[in-house]
Design an enzyme around this catalytic site. Structure first.
Site, mmCIF file in Angstrom:
data_model
loop_
_atom_site.group_PDB
_atom_site.id
_atom_site.type_symbol
_atom_site.label_atom_id
_atom_site.label_comp_id
_atom_site.label_asym_id
_atom_site.label_seq_id
_atom_site.Cartn_x
_atom_site.Cartn_y
_atom_site.Cartn_z
ATOM 1 N N CYS A 83 -1.968 -0.635 -7.425
ATOM 2 C CA CYS A 83 -1.357 -0.019 -8.614
ATOM 3 C C CYS A 83 -0.535 1.216 -8.218
ATOM 4 C CB CYS A 83 -2.430 0.292 -9.643
ATOM 5 S SG CYS A 83 -1.776 0.589 -11.311
ATOM 6 N N HIS A 177 -5.860 -4.184 -9.829
ATOM 7 C CA HIS A 177 -7.059 -3.558 -9.264
ATOM 8 C C HIS A 177 -8.122 -4.624 -8.989
ATOM 9 C CE1 HIS A 177 -5.974 0.642 -10.494
ATOM 10 N NE2 HIS A 177 -5.330 0.014 -11.436
ATOM 11 N N GLU A 179 -10.631 -4.134 -7.110
ATOM 12 C CA GLU A 179 -11.885 -3.395 -6.905
ATOM 13 C C GLU A 179 -12.702 -3.242 -8.173
ATOM 14 O OE1 GLU A 179 -8.996 -0.299 -8.225
ATOM 15 O OE2 GLU A 179 -8.908 -2.074 -6.966
#
Length: 203
Positions: A83, A177, A179
Site C-alpha cells: 500500500c 495488505h 498481512e
C-alpha cells in the site's frame, strides 16, 4: 550479511508494523523493527508497511533513513512494500503531495488513493503470479494502483483492470495488505527472495 535464518526489518515509522512482524515470523524469518540507519544496516531485507505515504516519507527524512534506504535498495537489498510502501518504492508518483519523496527501486508510476477513500475499503481475492494455490486475499485500504510499468518491471497481479502487484529484481510491491488476512504466502515469497539474495552473496 549471511544468516541461516534471514533477518528482515519492518520500517517502523508509521503504519501496520506489528502485523508484518507476525507474518514474517510465521514465514520463518527473524523480524525486527527498523527506525534508525544502524538498525537498517543489520537486516537482510526490509518491509515498508502500509500507512500514510507522505508521513512515512517525511519521517524517513527526519530519522536520517531516506538516503541509507535508497543506497541499500540500489545495492540490491530485497524490499517489499504494501500500500503506502508500494508508493514509497515507486520511481514516480502521479499525484505527489508537496515535498513527498520516494525511495524508488521499481520503474512504475503509481496513483495514490486510487481505489477510493477509507470508507470505500474492501477485501478481494487476487490471483497473484509466483504465489501457489488459491488466490491471495487482499485488503485494499485507500489503496494505490500502478498506472504503468517499465520494461524491467513484472506485473504479478491485476484487479479490476488495474495493476496491484509488481516485482522488479529484488523489489516487490502490492497495493493491498496480505498481512491483515492471516494468509502469509506473499510474505513467504518475499522471505524466499531474501534467502535467494543471501545465497548469491555467499558465493
Amino acid at each position: 550479511m549471511a544468516h541461516d535464518v534471514p533477518v528482515i526489518g519492518v520500517l517502523a515509522l508509521q503504519g501496520d508494523v506489528r502485523e508484518h512482524l507476525i507474518a514474517l515470523a510465521t514465514a520463518d524469518a527473524v523480524a525486527r523493527e527498523v527506525r534508525r540507519p544502524e538498525e537498517l544496516a543489520e537486516v537482510d531485507g526490509l518491509v515498508i508497511p502500509g500507512g500514510e505515504s507522505t508521513t512515512i516519507s517525511k519521517l524517513a527524512v527526519l530519522f536520517g533513513l531516506m538516503e541509507p534506504l535508497r543506497a541499500r535498495v540500489r545495492a540490491g537489498m530485497p524490499v517489499y512494500g504494501t500500500c503506502a510502501g508500494m508508493i514509497m518504492l515507486a520511481d514516480k508518483i502521479l499525484d505527489p503531495r508537496s515535498g513527498q519523496e520516494t525511495v524508488g527501486g521499481i520503474d512504475m508510476i503509481v496513483r495514490r488513493n486510487a481505489f477510493g477513500r477509507q470508507n470505500e475499503s474492501f477485501e478481494s481475492a487476487v490471483d497473484m503470479k509466483d504465489v501457489e494455490g488459491d488466490p491471495v486475499e487482499g485488503v485494499f485500504i485507500r489503496a494505490p494502483w500502478v498506472e504503468s510499468v517499465g520494461a524491467e518491471t513484472e506485473v504479478l497481479a491485476e484487479h479490476g483492470g488495474h495493476i496491484v502487484a509488481v516485482r522488479q529484481g529484488n523489489a516487490l510491491a502490492t497495493s493491498f495488505h496480505p498481512e491483515l488476512t492471516g494468509d502469509h504466502r506473499v510474505h513467504g515469497l518475499f522471505v524466499d527472495m531474501v534467502r535467494a539474495e543471501q545465497g548469491r552473496r555467499s558465493l
